[in-house]
Write a protein that holds these residues in place. Structure first.
Motif, mmCIF file in Angstrom:
data_model
loop_
_atom_site.group_PDB
_atom_site.id
_atom_site.type_symbol
_atom_site.label_atom_id
_atom_site.label_comp_id
_atom_site.label_asym_id
_atom_site.label_seq_id
_atom_site.Cartn_x
_atom_site.Cartn_y
_atom_site.Cartn_z
ATOM 1 N N GLY A 137 -25.370 38.519 -32.810
ATOM 2 C CA GLY A 137 -25.128 37.329 -33.023
ATOM 3 C C GLY A 137 -24.177 36.595 -32.272
ATOM 4 N N ASP A 138 -23.336 37.438 -31.429
ATOM 5 C CA ASP A 138 -22.319 36.845 -30.463
ATOM 6 C C ASP A 138 -22.332 37.421 -29.224
ATOM 7 N N VAL A 139 -21.810 36.523 -28.242
ATOM 8 C CA VAL A 139 -21.876 36.736 -26.700
ATOM 9 C C VAL A 139 -21.282 37.976 -26.119
ATOM 10 N N ASP A 140 -21.813 39.111 -25.439
ATOM 11 C CA ASP A 140 -20.889 40.052 -24.738
ATOM 12 C C ASP A 140 -21.190 39.644 -23.225
ATOM 13 N N VAL A 141 -20.054 40.331 -22.505
ATOM 14 C CA VAL A 141 -20.310 39.764 -21.130
ATOM 15 C C VAL A 141 -20.216 41.498 -20.319
ATOM 16 N N ALA A 142 -20.886 41.237 -19.257
ATOM 17 C CA ALA A 142 -20.723 42.513 -18.252
ATOM 18 C C ALA A 142 -20.094 41.870 -17.049
ATOM 19 N N VAL A 143 -19.318 42.545 -16.282
ATOM 20 C CA VAL A 143 -18.314 42.142 -15.264
ATOM 21 C C VAL A 143 -18.559 43.217 -14.220
ATOM 22 N N THR A 144 -18.870 42.826 -12.710
ATOM 23 C CA THR A 144 -18.810 43.953 -11.806
ATOM 24 C C THR A 144 -17.504 43.648 -11.033
ATOM 25 N N GLN A 145 -17.033 44.942 -10.548
ATOM 26 C CA GLN A 145 -15.836 44.774 -9.841
ATOM 27 C C GLN A 145 -16.261 45.306 -8.349
ATOM 28 N N ASN A 146 -15.600 44.752 -7.525
ATOM 29 C CA ASN A 146 -15.541 45.162 -6.135
ATOM 30 C C ASN A 146 -15.033 46.328 -5.819
ATOM 31 N N ARG A 147 -15.395 47.265 -5.528
ATOM 32 C CA ARG A 147 -15.109 48.878 -5.275
ATOM 33 C C ARG A 147 -14.553 49.045 -6.769
ATOM 34 N N GLY A 148 -14.941 48.889 -7.603
ATOM 35 C CA GLY A 148 -14.275 49.464 -9.048
ATOM 36 C C GLY A 148 -15.386 49.718 -9.876
ATOM 37 N N PRO A 149 -15.235 50.092 -11.020
ATOM 38 C CA PRO A 149 -16.361 50.496 -12.322
ATOM 39 C C PRO A 149 -16.801 49.140 -12.791
ATOM 40 N N LEU A 150 -18.134 49.156 -13.411
ATOM 41 C CA LEU A 150 -18.531 48.164 -13.925
ATOM 42 C C LEU A 150 -17.779 47.962 -15.431
ATOM 43 N N ARG A 208 -17.825 44.040 -25.108
ATOM 44 C CA ARG A 208 -18.359 43.784 -26.139
ATOM 45 C C ARG A 208 -17.668 42.967 -26.981
ATOM 46 N N ASN A 209 -18.052 41.599 -27.606
ATOM 47 C CA ASN A 209 -17.443 40.760 -28.366
ATOM 48 C C ASN A 209 -17.023 41.308 -29.653
ATOM 49 N N ASP A 210 -16.005 41.763 -30.003
ATOM 50 C CA ASP A 210 -15.538 42.278 -31.212
ATOM 51 C C ASP A 210 -14.826 41.307 -31.939
ATOM 52 N N THR A 211 -15.007 39.812 -31.819
ATOM 53 C CA THR A 211 -14.259 38.600 -32.375
ATOM 54 C C THR A 211 -14.642 38.919 -34.136
ATOM 55 N N ALA A 212 -13.680 38.695 -34.781
ATOM 56 C CA ALA A 212 -14.050 38.591 -36.183
ATOM 57 C C ALA A 212 -14.987 37.524 -36.546
ATOM 58 N N ARG A 213 -16.078 37.683 -37.223
ATOM 59 C CA ARG A 213 -17.070 36.788 -37.488
ATOM 60 C C ARG A 213 -16.746 36.108 -38.794
ATOM 61 N N ALA A 214 -16.214 34.755 -38.642
ATOM 62 C CA ALA A 214 -16.130 33.886 -39.564
ATOM 63 C C ALA A 214 -16.882 32.789 -39.356
ATOM 64 N N ASN A 215 -17.741 32.558 -38.347
ATOM 65 C CA ASN A 215 -18.761 31.620 -38.099
ATOM 66 C C ASN A 215 -20.174 32.386 -37.946
ATOM 67 N N ARG A 216 -20.963 31.280 -38.008
ATOM 68 C CA ARG A 216 -22.613 31.666 -37.734
ATOM 69 C C ARG A 216 -22.915 31.306 -36.496
ATOM 70 N N SER A 217 -24.159 31.962 -36.206
ATOM 71 C CA SER A 217 -24.692 31.592 -34.903
ATOM 72 C C SER A 217 -26.314 31.433 -35.073
ATOM 73 N N LEU A 218 -26.948 31.004 -34.105
ATOM 74 C CA LEU A 218 -28.408 30.729 -33.945
ATOM 75 C C LEU A 218 -28.508 31.116 -32.405
ATOM 76 N N THR A 219 -29.699 32.227 -32.461
ATOM 77 C CA THR A 219 -30.022 32.991 -30.917
ATOM 78 C C THR A 219 -31.262 32.224 -30.703
ATOM 79 N N VAL A 220 -31.521 31.463 -29.843
ATOM 80 C CA VAL A 220 -32.888 30.832 -29.400
ATOM 81 C C VAL A 220 -33.419 31.488 -28.521
ATOM 82 N N ARG A 221 -34.765 32.227 -28.645
ATOM 83 C CA ARG A 221 -35.481 32.711 -27.574
ATOM 84 C C ARG A 221 -36.816 31.880 -27.559
ATOM 85 N N LEU A 222 -37.159 31.748 -26.184
ATOM 86 C CA LEU A 222 -38.060 31.099 -25.797
ATOM 87 C C LEU A 222 -39.377 31.913 -25.416
#
Length: 613
Positions: A495-508, A512-526
């Motif tokens: 229920g939270d957003v993670d991020v993948a980052v590529t590096q030029n001449r470096g590892p991916l 992972r989003n480890d933010t403390a979950r004090a809030n709610r979310s809604l994931t919308v799928r189409l």
């Protein structure tokens, strides 16, 4: 008797002496004046010589402090190796050529239709191996990733890959894969059994130019998904001396022209119209969107003026950005759809070095949300990133105002080179935050074989402006990287957003989003045909406040975010309604949705049904 005064003239020698003194005084005064004037001019010129000066030296401490804060709840942790992803971008020796410093990207998509997010990474090799770089497909299985590249047949070993994009291009409800290259592009059709077939040349989309970004939509509303492809420059290294391309030595240039995009001619872009029979035709020139003078790196299809037709924005490097309005309601000869270049009229004809694009509605931060998308553009060093806020005029037309500095996104970015980006609500407080991948294209002074690394930006939104919290969000975001591509996805489905980052001449780097979950979310799928979902607007309303998302329009750089939209709701348990204005003009609505997940179904399939956790 007194003597009469003498009337004899003074001696000639005395006159000459006085004249000489006046001449020397004048010469001395003139010399001093010239010296003083020269010093003043030189000093003023040095203050104004922004091309040679250290950009950060012209940024006041007050401006920098205004864009930072001392605390944040956001936490991002690199779990790439922990989850089985141990690859890095092109490990071959650097030769100081422009293509090798530009890429590459990453894309999220459920290629095996099992409900989990899979990851495709361009032009990489296993860390510590001598294997030739190739593309890699990682399937999510049991909470970790497994390399399925060989079985899938999408490696394309030996190619110089750039961007990656999942889209159902043949209308069979399976995600196909389009990969842009410095060389022929690839289209991999998904068979549905875990394997792909490369059909780029047969389909007519294997442009052999140096291609970068790509965007998808049914621009002419004929029921088939079309493809816009950005082409960068005609990079022709033939005949260049070996010492110009090799690592800097006693006889090599400090900065070879092979690293300057202005040294090479621009290349027209492509708009591939889908014929509906598995083949495509390039209609960019006929539609007026070929942009022959642009060195294009990213493009976004989005209904920018809200008239129901998908427009096009193109980010160009060291050439004017372009905003093309879709004039579909006024079709040309033989019913063809034409676009109008309204870049200058809308204030977006920006000549800076543009790389990545992020799309969101941020007008509410100034009390003037209009439901139109605003544009964030990443730029090169000393140019600042750009935040264009839409303004709808009384005539019905629209334009953009530069709100970069008002939102705290300007001065802090002046000494960075920005690439991939995303508007995502990282702490789920109902306000979109902003993540930006940074990495310089300038070489290190002590070793020109390497590029200068820079920390990424993690901008937290307090409702009025953005504050960079990267150094506080964890060691993975505080450290410097040569980042390029960036793609957002809730890969662990918590229920939270993670991020993948590529590096030029470096590892991916998989954050992972480890933010403390004090809030709610809604994931919308189409649940809809691709022609209806690409460019669709998603309105999520709770407690009288509406948040907007545009499907497939937040394009980053050489990368693709997951198609689901994670919308932060804060701590308020108020009822939620979701309305989707599909790209084909139809509308679906879900009322009284609960936090968790909701699937909105296109009218052509079945009635929308919510599903929650």
């Amino acid at each position: 008797m007194d003597a009469a005064p003498s009337s004899d003239p003074p001696p000639r020698a005395t006159i000459r002496s006085k004249r000489m003194r006046r001449v020397w005084v004048a010469v001395a005064a003139t010399t001093c004046g010239c010296v003083l004037l020269t010093w003043c001019v030189t000093h003023l010129r040095s203050l104004r010589d922004t091309d040679l000066a250290d950009a950060s030296g012209n940024v006041t401490r007050a401006f920098l402090d205004a864009s930072t804060t001392t605390e944040t709840s956001i936490r991002l942790t690199d779990v790439s190796r922990e989850l089985g992803i141990d690859v890095g971008h092109v490990l071959r020796p650097r030769t100081r050529a422009l293509p090798e410093d530009t890429g590459s990207g990453v894309a999220w998509g459920d290629v095996d239709d099992d409900g989990d997010h899979d990851l495709f990474v361009v032009d990489v090799a296993t860390i510590g191996s001598d294997a030739e770089p190739s593309n890699r497909l990682f399937l999510m299985e049991g909470g970790s990733f497994a390399d399925d590249t060989e079985r899938a047949g999408v490696d394309d070993a030996g190619a110089r890959g750039m961007g990656a994009y999942f889209a159902d291009l043949n209308g069979d409800d399976r995600l196909d894969l389009y990969v842009t290259n410095d060389g022929p592009n690839r289209l991999f059709l998904n068979h549905g059994d875990g394997t792909f077939d490369e059909v780029g040349a047969r389909a007519g989309v294997a442009d052999d130019a140096w291609s970068t970004g790509a965007a998808f939509c049914d621009y002419d509303q004929d029921g088939d998904l079309d493809v816009y492809v950005c082409n960068y420059v005609d990079y022709d290294a033939e005949g260049i001396a070996a010492d110009a391309l090799g690592p800097q030595g006693a006889s090599g240039p400090a900065v070879p022209f092979t690293l300057n995009p202005s040294s090479f001619d621009s290349v027209p872009n492509r708009l591939y119209r889908n014929r509906g029979d598995g083949t495509f035709e390039d209609v960019a020139f006929e539609c007026g969107v070929d942009d022959p003078d642009g060195r294009s790196l990213a493009a976004s299809f989005c209904d920018l003026d809200g008239d129901g037709w998908i427009d096009l924005y193109v980010a160009n490097d060291v050439s004017m950005n372009k905003l093309y309005k879709n004039r579909g309601a006024r079709r040309g000869p033989q019913g063809s759809v034409r676009f109008a270049d309204i870049s200058t009229a809308t204030g977006t004809a920006d000549p800076r070095g543009s790389m990545g694009i992020a799309v969101a509605e941020v007008g509410w931060m100034e009390g003037r949300a209009d439901g139109l998308p605003d544009l964030f553009i990443t730029h090169w060093v000393a140019q600042e990133n750009a935040m264009y806020a839409s303004v709808r005029r009384s005539t019905g037309a629209f334009e953009y105002r530069d709100r970069t500095r008002e939102f705290g996104l300007g001065e802090i970015s002046i000494d960075r080179v920005g690439w991939g980006c995303t508007f995502s609500d990282l702490d789920l407080d109902g306000r979109v935050d902003l993540a930006v991948a940074n990495g310089s294209t300038l070489e290190n002074d002590d070793d020109p074989r390497t590029l200068r690394a820079e920390p990424m930006f993690v901008f937290w939104n307090d409702g009025r402006r953005f504050f960079d919290v990267a150094r506080l969000a964890g060691p993975s975001t505080a450290r410097s990287m040569n980042a390029r591509g960036l793609a957002a996805c809730d890969f662990d489905r918590d229920g939270d957003v993670d991020v993948a980052v590529t590096q030029n001449r470096g590892p991916l780097v998989l954050l992972r989003n480890d933010t403390a979950r004090a809030n709610r979310s809604l994931t919308v799928r189409l649940d809809a045909p691709a022609v209806a979902s690409f460019g669709a607007r998603i309105d999520v309303t709770t407690a009288g406040i509406t948040q907007y998302r545009w499907s497939g329009s937040d394009v980053s750089f050489l990368s693709q975010h997951a198609p689901e939209h994670v919308v932060g709701l804060g701590s308020d348990p108020a009822p939620i309604s979701v309305e989707v204005r599909w790209a084909d003009g139809k509308t679906s609505r879900v009322d009284d949705a609960a936090h968790g997940e909701v699937t909105v179904v296109h009218p052509s399939r079945r009635a929308a049904t919510p599903g929650g956790k």
